[in-house]
Motif scaffolding. Structure first.
Motif, mmCIF file in Angstrom:
data_model
loop_
_atom_site.group_PDB
_atom_site.id
_atom_site.type_symbol
_atom_site.label_atom_id
_atom_site.label_comp_id
_atom_site.label_asym_id
_atom_site.label_seq_id
_atom_site.Cartn_x
_atom_site.Cartn_y
_atom_site.Cartn_z
ATOM 1 N N PHE A 1 0.842 -1.198 0.000
ATOM 2 C CA PHE A 1 0.000 0.000 0.000
ATOM 3 C C PHE A 1 0.880 1.252 0.000
ATOM 4 C CE2 PHE A 1 -3.167 3.019 1.424
ATOM 5 C CZ PHE A 1 -4.343 2.536 0.870
ATOM 6 N N ALA A 2 1.920 1.250 0.825
ATOM 7 C CA ALA A 2 2.839 2.387 0.867
ATOM 8 C C ALA A 2 3.523 2.581 -0.480
ATOM 9 C CB ALA A 2 3.883 2.177 1.961
ATOM 10 N N ALA A 3 3.796 1.479 -1.175
ATOM 11 C CA ALA A 3 4.459 1.571 -2.480
ATOM 12 C C ALA A 3 3.616 2.346 -3.484
ATOM 13 C CB ALA A 3 4.765 0.173 -3.002
ATOM 14 N N LEU A 4 2.289 2.291 -3.344
ATOM 15 C CA LEU A 4 1.418 3.069 -4.230
ATOM 16 C C LEU A 4 1.640 4.566 -4.013
ATOM 17 C CD1 LEU A 4 -1.982 1.153 -3.791
ATOM 18 C CD2 LEU A 4 -0.291 0.844 -5.610
ATOM 19 N N TRP A 5 1.907 4.952 -2.771
ATOM 20 C CA TRP A 5 2.046 6.369 -2.421
ATOM 21 C C TRP A 5 3.409 6.925 -2.815
ATOM 22 C CZ3 TRP A 5 -1.242 9.056 1.580
ATOM 23 C CH2 TRP A 5 -2.450 8.383 1.798
ATOM 24 N N GLY B 1 10.361 6.071 -5.032
ATOM 25 C CA GLY B 1 10.457 5.862 -3.592
ATOM 26 C C GLY B 1 10.933 4.460 -3.275
ATOM 27 N N ARG B 2 10.931 4.162 -1.984
ATOM 28 C CA ARG B 2 11.420 2.863 -1.532
ATOM 29 C C ARG B 2 10.636 2.450 -0.302
ATOM 30 N NH1 ARG B 2 16.882 1.824 1.489
ATOM 31 N NH2 ARG B 2 17.176 -0.421 1.262
ATOM 32 N N VAL B 3 10.286 1.164 -0.220
ATOM 33 C CA VAL B 3 9.591 0.625 0.942
ATOM 34 C C VAL B 3 10.363 -0.591 1.432
ATOM 35 C CG1 VAL B 3 7.452 -0.319 1.868
ATOM 36 C CG2 VAL B 3 7.367 1.406 0.051
ATOM 37 N N VAL B 4 10.643 -0.625 2.729
ATOM 38 C CA VAL B 4 11.341 -1.749 3.344
ATOM 39 C C VAL B 4 10.447 -2.326 4.438
ATOM 40 C CG1 VAL B 4 13.382 -2.502 4.618
ATOM 41 C CG2 VAL B 4 13.582 -0.699 2.886
ATOM 42 N N GLY B 5 10.176 -3.621 4.376
ATOM 43 C CA GLY B 5 9.407 -4.302 5.405
ATOM 44 C C GLY B 5 10.306 -5.161 6.270
ATOM 45 N N ILE B 6 10.100 -5.115 7.591
ATOM 46 C CA ILE B 6 10.863 -5.920 8.539
ATOM 47 C C ILE B 6 9.906 -6.876 9.250
ATOM 48 C CG2 ILE B 6 12.381 -5.908 10.559
ATOM 49 C CD1 ILE B 6 13.593 -4.442 8.191
ATOM 50 N N ASP C 1 7.686 -11.738 -0.036
ATOM 51 C CA ASP C 1 8.702 -11.617 -1.077
ATOM 52 C C ASP C 1 8.262 -12.291 -2.368
ATOM 53 O OD1 ASP C 1 11.302 -10.436 -1.555
ATOM 54 O OD2 ASP C 1 12.012 -12.481 -1.872
ATOM 55 N N ARG C 2 7.529 -13.397 -2.254
ATOM 56 C CA ARG C 2 6.989 -14.042 -3.454
ATOM 57 C C ARG C 2 6.020 -13.111 -4.183
ATOM 58 N NH1 ARG C 2 2.230 -16.527 -3.965
ATOM 59 N NH2 ARG C 2 1.981 -16.931 -1.731
ATOM 60 N N LEU C 3 5.145 -12.459 -3.436
ATOM 61 C CA LEU C 3 4.191 -11.538 -4.048
ATOM 62 C C LEU C 3 4.891 -10.325 -4.643
ATOM 63 C CD1 LEU C 3 1.380 -11.743 -1.341
ATOM 64 C CD2 LEU C 3 1.354 -12.775 -3.618
ATOM 65 N N ARG C 4 5.907 -9.837 -3.952
ATOM 66 C CA ARG C 4 6.686 -8.705 -4.483
ATOM 67 C C ARG C 4 7.292 -9.063 -5.843
ATOM 68 N NH1 ARG C 4 11.386 -7.888 -5.689
ATOM 69 N NH2 ARG C 4 11.989 -9.933 -4.880
ATOM 70 N N ALA C 5 7.893 -10.255 -5.932
ATOM 71 C CA ALA C 5 8.523 -10.673 -7.187
ATOM 72 C C ALA C 5 7.490 -10.903 -8.281
ATOM 73 C CB ALA C 5 9.342 -11.936 -6.950
ATOM 74 N N GLN C 6 6.369 -11.535 -7.926
ATOM 75 C CA GLN C 6 5.332 -11.818 -8.914
ATOM 76 C C GLN C 6 4.754 -10.557 -9.519
ATOM 77 O OE1 GLN C 6 2.462 -14.262 -6.865
ATOM 78 N NE2 GLN C 6 3.628 -16.156 -7.177
ATOM 79 N N HIS C 7 4.674 -9.509 -8.744
ATOM 80 C CA HIS C 7 4.052 -8.265 -9.193
ATOM 81 C C HIS C 7 5.079 -7.211 -9.616
ATOM 82 C CE1 HIS C 7 -0.174 -9.265 -8.136
ATOM 83 N NE2 HIS C 7 0.423 -10.118 -7.320
ATOM 84 N N GLU D 1 9.854 -3.702 -7.680
ATOM 85 C CA GLU D 1 11.290 -3.650 -7.436
ATOM 86 C C GLU D 1 11.682 -2.629 -6.378
ATOM 87 O OE1 GLU D 1 13.246 -3.081 -11.146
ATOM 88 O OE2 GLU D 1 12.549 -4.995 -11.990
ATOM 89 N N HIS D 2 10.803 -1.673 -6.081
ATOM 90 C CA HIS D 2 11.137 -0.674 -5.069
ATOM 91 C C HIS D 2 10.651 -1.080 -3.675
ATOM 92 C CE1 HIS D 2 7.100 0.220 -6.364
ATOM 93 N NE2 HIS D 2 6.960 1.263 -5.554
ATOM 94 N N VAL D 3 10.241 -2.337 -3.523
ATOM 95 C CA VAL D 3 9.847 -2.890 -2.225
ATOM 96 C C VAL D 3 10.800 -4.032 -1.881
ATOM 97 C CG1 VAL D 3 8.013 -3.987 -0.893
ATOM 98 C CG2 VAL D 3 7.426 -2.308 -2.658
#
Length: 259
Positions: A92-96, A101-106, A117-123, A126-128
């Protein structure tokens, strides 16, 4: 704001990981709390923007409030999500923040990280990125983040002062902390605070709201807004605690001073 009541942190960590592993892999099963899209929409997430986020991330959403209007991530910002789970708030933050920009999840739960990470790669996002780690010991550089977000996670950590110190360390001057979390009106009993199951269900570790504000001030954050969320627990045990101790969800905006 570190709980002094005896609780085995290793047992707590294992219990939290077990529960949120199930949230990642079997989000349709029953928990003490709601999950999924209906919850997100009731809390305030706009349906049109949810349509742009991977549906599998939304099904494992277990947040407790809406705070993105407070966070106000901007084009090109760096956003850090504490306890990012299966990635819904990070996506959601990546849309904004957009592609500049860049989004990092911990997160500390393997199944959540793997799914996100699977969903990030599938979609092709790259900035997440998602990193394994604990939020009281962030694997993030000093003064490298514009906005820190978190949804129903800090209450799970015994050392909340440590988490907030880390938030201040990684925020740039003037950076924002925007979270939703569980708080209480009155202090919980030692019996509740010693119950690992209630901790993992976002109740046992909930601080008094004033204690939370005081901890933010000690860490060096200026609280700018606190507001309630339309959030309800599901189990009878959780509802009873809510009624007796005023356990509820709030969203908070705080800022690191520019000096």
């Amino acid at each position: 704001m570190t709980h002094t009541t005896a609780i085995d942190t290793d047992v707590l960590t294992a219990k939290v990981q077990e529960m949120y592993r199930a949230v990642a892999r079997m989000p349709q099963q029953e928990f003490h709390f709601e999950t999924g899209r209906a919850l997100a929409e009731r809390l305030g997430y706009p349906p049109a923007e949810l349509d742009r986020i991977p549906a599998e991330a939304i099904e494992s959403f277990a947040g407790v409030g809406w705070f993105f209007d407070l966070a106000d991530p901007r084009e090109g910002d760096t956003v850090l999500d504490l306890g990012s789970g299966s990635g819904m708030d990070a996506f959601f933050a990546a849309l904004w923040v957009g592609p500049t920009g860049r989004v990092v999840g911990i997160d500390m739960t393997d199944a959540q990280l793997e799914k996100a990470d699977r969903l990030r790669a599938q979609h092709g996002l790259e900035h997440v990125t998602f990193r394994s780690g604990r939020i009281e010991q962030l694997p993030v550089d000093d003064a490298s983040v514009d906005v820190v977000i978190s949804n129903g996670v800090i209450n799970l950590i015994p050392d909340k002062d440590g988490v907030l110190r880390e938030v201040v360390r990684v925020l740039r001057p003037g950076g924002r902390l925007a979270i939703a979390d569980i708080v209480t009106d009155t202090a919980l009993t030692d019996a509740i605070v010693s119950d690992v199951d209630l901790w993992a269900s976002c109740i046992g570790g909930a601080p008094r709201q004033q204690d939370y504000r005081d901890a933010m001030a000690r860490a060096g954050l200026q609280v700018e807004e606190v507001r309630p969320n339309d959030y309800q627990f599901l189990s009878e045990q959780a509802r009873a605690a809510s009624g007796t101790y005023g356990v509820r969800s709030v969203s908070v905006l705080a800022r690191k001073p520019t000096r």
